[in-house]
Structures are given as C-alpha cells and as structure tokens.
Design an enzyme around this catalytic site. Structure first.
Site, PDB file in Angstrom:
ATOM      1  N   HIS A 144      25.158 -74.232  19.428  1.00  0.00           N
ATOM      2  CA  HIS A 144      24.453 -74.545  20.686  1.00  0.00           C
ATOM      3  C   HIS A 144      23.724 -75.879  20.536  1.00  0.00           C
ATOM      4  O   HIS A 144      22.691 -75.971  19.865  1.00  0.00           O
ATOM      5  CB  HIS A 144      23.468 -73.399  20.999  1.00  0.00           C
ATOM      6  CG  HIS A 144      22.826 -73.512  22.335  1.00  0.00           C
ATOM      7  ND1 HIS A 144      21.500 -73.204  22.566  1.00  0.00           N
ATOM      8  CD2 HIS A 144      23.319 -73.899  23.530  1.00  0.00           C
ATOM      9  CE1 HIS A 144      21.220 -73.403  23.836  1.00  0.00           C
ATOM     10  NE2 HIS A 144      22.308 -73.826  24.443  1.00  0.00           N
ATOM     11  N   GLU A 156      21.634 -74.948  17.308  1.00  0.00           N
ATOM     12  CA  GLU A 156      21.486 -73.556  16.876  1.00  0.00           C
ATOM     13  C   GLU A 156      22.882 -73.077  16.457  1.00  0.00           C
ATOM     14  O   GLU A 156      23.831 -73.182  17.238  1.00  0.00           O
ATOM     15  CB  GLU A 156      20.975 -72.687  18.020  1.00  0.00           C
ATOM     16  CG  GLU A 156      19.531 -72.960  18.389  1.00  0.00           C
ATOM     17  CD  GLU A 156      19.077 -72.099  19.569  1.00  0.00           C
ATOM     18  OE1 GLU A 156      18.143 -71.315  19.391  1.00  0.00           O
ATOM     19  OE2 GLU A 156      19.652 -72.231  20.661  1.00  0.00           O
TER      20      GLU A 156
HETATM   21  N1  LIG Z   1      23.844 -78.679  30.537  1.00  0.00           N
HETATM   22  C1  LIG Z   1      23.067 -78.361  29.500  1.00  0.00           C
HETATM   23  O1  LIG Z   1      21.922 -78.830  29.347  1.00  0.00           O
HETATM   24  C2  LIG Z   1      23.595 -77.430  28.435  1.00  0.00           C
HETATM   25  C3  LIG Z   1      22.889 -77.255  27.244  1.00  0.00           C
HETATM   26  C4  LIG Z   1      23.414 -76.439  26.235  1.00  0.00           C
HETATM   27  C5  LIG Z   1      24.612 -75.782  26.450  1.00  0.00           C
HETATM   28  N2  LIG Z   1      25.274 -75.953  27.634  1.00  0.00           N
HETATM   29  C6  LIG Z   1      26.562 -75.259  27.813  1.00  0.00           C
HETATM   30  O2  LIG Z   1      27.604 -76.196  27.564  1.00  0.00           O
HETATM   31  C7  LIG Z   1      28.744 -75.846  28.367  1.00  0.00           C
HETATM   32  C8  LIG Z   1      29.167 -77.044  29.199  1.00  0.00           C
HETATM   33  O3  LIG Z   1      28.086 -77.430  30.022  1.00  0.00           O
HETATM   34  P1  LIG Z   1      28.076 -78.845  30.786  1.00  0.00           P
HETATM   35  O4  LIG Z   1      26.722 -78.989  31.351  1.00  0.00           O
HETATM   36  O5  LIG Z   1      28.662 -79.899  29.907  1.00  0.00           O
HETATM   37  O6  LIG Z   1      29.130 -78.536  31.961  1.00  0.00           O
HETATM   38  P2  LIG Z   1      29.953 -79.573  32.858  1.00  0.00           P
HETATM   39  O7  LIG Z   1      30.233 -78.881  34.137  1.00  0.00           O
HETATM   40  O8  LIG Z   1      29.298 -80.928  32.858  1.00  0.00           O
HETATM   41  O9  LIG Z   1      31.335 -79.754  32.044  1.00  0.00           O
HETATM   42  C9  LIG Z   1      32.292 -78.753  31.904  1.00  0.00           C
HETATM   43  C10 LIG Z   1      33.639 -79.453  31.723  1.00  0.00           C
HETATM   44  O10 LIG Z   1      34.603 -78.463  31.339  1.00  0.00           O
HETATM   45  C11 LIG Z   1      35.819 -78.785  31.980  1.00  0.00           C
HETATM   46  N3  LIG Z   1      36.641 -77.576  32.022  1.00  0.00           N
HETATM   47  C12 LIG Z   1      36.461 -76.457  32.763  1.00  0.00           C
HETATM   48  N4  LIG Z   1      37.440 -75.555  32.482  1.00  0.00           N
HETATM   49  C13 LIG Z   1      38.225 -76.112  31.530  1.00  0.00           C
HETATM   50  C14 LIG Z   1      39.375 -75.678  30.841  1.00  0.00           C
HETATM   51  N5  LIG Z   1      39.897 -74.476  31.055  1.00  0.00           N
HETATM   52  N6  LIG Z   1      39.931 -76.528  29.934  1.00  0.00           N
HETATM   53  C15 LIG Z   1      39.418 -77.756  29.703  1.00  0.00           C
HETATM   54  N7  LIG Z   1      38.309 -78.219  30.331  1.00  0.00           N
HETATM   55  C16 LIG Z   1      37.730 -77.405  31.237  1.00  0.00           C
HETATM   56  C17 LIG Z   1      35.411 -79.295  33.351  1.00  0.00           C
HETATM   57  O11 LIG Z   1      36.442 -80.058  33.970  1.00  0.00           O
HETATM   58  C18 LIG Z   1      34.172 -80.113  33.003  1.00  0.00           C
HETATM   59  O12 LIG Z   1      34.514 -81.468  32.725  1.00  0.00           O
HETATM   60  C19 LIG Z   1      28.339 -74.621  29.172  1.00  0.00           C
HETATM   61  O13 LIG Z   1      28.745 -73.465  28.481  1.00  0.00           O
HETATM   62  C20 LIG Z   1      26.831 -74.719  29.216  1.00  0.00           C
HETATM   63  O14 LIG Z   1      26.190 -73.488  29.406  1.00  0.00           O
HETATM   64  C21 LIG Z   1      24.804 -76.762  28.622  1.00  0.00           C
END
Ligand SMILES: NC(=O)c1ccc[n+]([C@@H]2O[C@H](COP(=O)([O-])OP(=O)(O)OC[C@H]3O[C@@H](n4cnc5c(N)ncnc54)[C@H](O)[C@@H]3O)[C@@H](O)[C@H]2O)c1
Length: 290
Positions: A144, A156
C-alpha cells in the site's frame, strides 16, 4: 540472503500506478506499465515527464536523470508482456471484481516465482488472494503506497493469511531499493495508516458539520497548528471524496460507528463534489463548499 526482484510490472496507469512505476524506474529497475488503453498510457507517461521535469527544476534530482528514467518505463496494453516480470503491483480501480480478474489473468501469464501485489486501500488481501489458485497465494500480498508516490516515503506491506515470509521479505527489499520505508502491517480493514487517517478525517468533517469552523479554517488549523503539510479537506479533494467515502464504508462495516462516514461526505459525493478531478469539492473551483 533476500533476492530483490528486478523486473517490475505495474497494472493500472492512473494516479497511483504511474507513480509506482516512476519510483521503481528512478531507482534503476526495468519497469513495464500496463493499462487498458493506449490513451491512458500516453497520458500517464506525459504526466510522469512533467513530474520528473518539475523535480529536476527544483534540484531534487539531476536533469540528466529524466530521459533514462522515462526510457526504463515501457508501456503495454498486453498483460502477456508481463511473462518475464519478477514483481507485479496492481493499481487498477478499487473494485474487488476488477482486481480479481486482473489477478486471474496475471496468474495465467506470470512465472510461478513472480511476486503479485495489490495496492488496494480497502479490500482484504486474504479475500483478494482467494481469486488466485492456492499454489499462487504464498506469493501474493498487499503493498500500500501513498499519494503522491514520488514524494511519500511509506509503504505498508501486508501479508495475507497464506503469504510466505520470503515473499514479504522480497517485497520489502524491492520497496526499500525504490527508496521507500516499508512497515509490515496485519491484514485488517484500513490497515494501519487509514485507521489513523480516517479517524482524523471523520472528526474534521464533524467539526465542519457542526459549524465549529469552516473547512478552509480547519485546513489552516492543521497546517499551522499541527504542522501537517496539507489540511484534511485539501487532502480529501486530492484523493477524491468518493474514495474517502468508499474506505470509510468498509471501515464502518468492520469497526462500527466510530468510522461511520458523516452525512455531509455522503451528500458531497452524491452531488458530484468529488474533489480535484471533478473540478469541485471542499475547496476546488467556484463550486467548493470550503
Ligand atoms: N488515490 C489514492 O490516494 C490512493 C492511495 C493508496 C491506494 N490507492 C489505491 O490504488 C488503486 C488505484 O487508485 P488510483 O487513484 O490510481 O486510481 P485511478 O482511477 O487514477 O487509476 C486506475 C487505472 O487503472 C486502469 N484500469 C482499470 N481497470 C484495468 C484493467 N482491468 N487493466 C488495466 N488497467 C485498468 C484505469 O484505466 C486507470 O488508468 C486503487 O485500488 C486505490 O484504492 C489509491
């Protein structure tokens, strides 16, 4: 001796995945970055070039590092290109079914030794690992990262019930080599940091709901009175209010009322005040309520 994985794969080139790819590339790892469409990959690489240029402009790293770092990140829309990866980190949408499908496809492509990790914020690692066959589960865990990944030093590392200890050590070694400090955390809802963070965010929203102070003043209070680099409402706008709500719903389910999302947050999300990406949120643009 712990063998540090060298060939990194990242699935999902959004806010988190693209910068996870970046920190490994900056540390000299060979990185492949996957997303569903070439447009997402182009946008991610263009954004990473900006992040690198900005850092070089501020003297955080030499300008000569920018081009070779970008060259180390090879984009692909095909998961088949991950067959030679040692460590694959998934950062797609926070949706259990979407993530489970990605892991099933990775399991079909990756070698038996390849380490698979999820960057999920709120889904149990043990539950996610059940999408994989039992033989793969010892090599699956949670990593994480925190946003923005290029600046936040913590990761994490979360073993699931079946994760082998050498998999945890290898993930910690790879994250450490990428300049991060890894802490080992049990697979509980919210892990450790989100337990701390959301208790704080919920109290900030309650203060705003009760009219004790405005979101803008509460942000100033945290920055100036507590020394936080960013206020709670600014942070929620940045990470998106819908993700904050989603995490709090999972945590309320696990821990009860102390993590129940405040009605004001639900209202904001339902009305489309999702934060920076939506162009309106607690502070953002004219529509902000702060
Ligand atoms: N945003 C935050 O601050 C944060 C912090 C820690 C963890 N996270 C976790 O990280 C993950 C991503 O978050 P994010 O904010 O980057 O999301 P985001 O929406 O910016 O990016 C997600 C990306 O995944 C791609 N995607 C979706 N389905 C896919 C697939 N089947 N194959 C390939 N690509 C695919 C999308 O096109 C998109 O570009 C989530 O699980 C979120 O909970 C987010």
């Amino acid at each position: 001796m712990v063998l540090t994985p060298q060939r990194i794969g990242v699935v999902g080139a959004g806010m988190m995945g693209s910068e996870i790819a970046l920190v490994f590339a900056m540390a000299g790892f060979d990185v492949r970055l996957n997303d569903a469409g070439p447009d997402r990959l182009d946008a991610a690489l263009a954004n990473l070039a900006k992040v690198l240029d900005k850092g070089a402009g501020r003297g955080l790293w030499p300008a000569e590092m920018v081009a070779p770092t970008l060259e180390r990140i090879r984009p692909t829309t095909e998961l088949a290109d991950f067959a030679d990866r040692d460590f694959v980190i998934e950062a797609v949408f926070e949706d259990e079914a979407v993530k489970a499908e990605v892991f099933r496809r990775l399991d079909a492509v990756c070698t038996a030794d390849c380490l698979l990790a999820s960057n999920t914020s709120s889904i149990s690692i043990t539950v996610l690992s059940s999408a994989l066959p039992p033989g793969r589960r010892p090599r699956f865990l949670g990593t994480h990262f925190f946003s923005p990944v290029s600046r936040m030093k913590l990761v994490e590392v979360i073993p699931g019930l079946d994760t082998a200890s050498d998999a945890v050590e290898q993930a910690i070694a790879a994250c450490t080599a990428a300049g991060k400090t890894a802490i080992r955390v049990k697979d509980v809802a919210g892990f450790a940091v989100n337990r701390l963070l959301h208790a704080f965010l919920i109290e900030a929203m309650r203060l705003a709901e009760e009219g004790v102070a405005t979101p803008a003043d509460l942000d100033a209070a945290c920055r100036l009175g507590l020394g936080h680099p960013i206020g709670p409402f600014e942070m929620m706008d940045l990470v998106s209010n819908s993700l904050v709500l989603q995490v709090q719903e999972v945590m309320a389910d696990a821990y009860g009322d102390r993590f129940r999302p405040p009605p004001l947050l639900k209202q904001m999300v339902k009305a489309g005040y999702d934060g920076r990406r939506a162009g309106r949120g607690w502070h953002v643009a004219k529509g902000g309520v702060g």
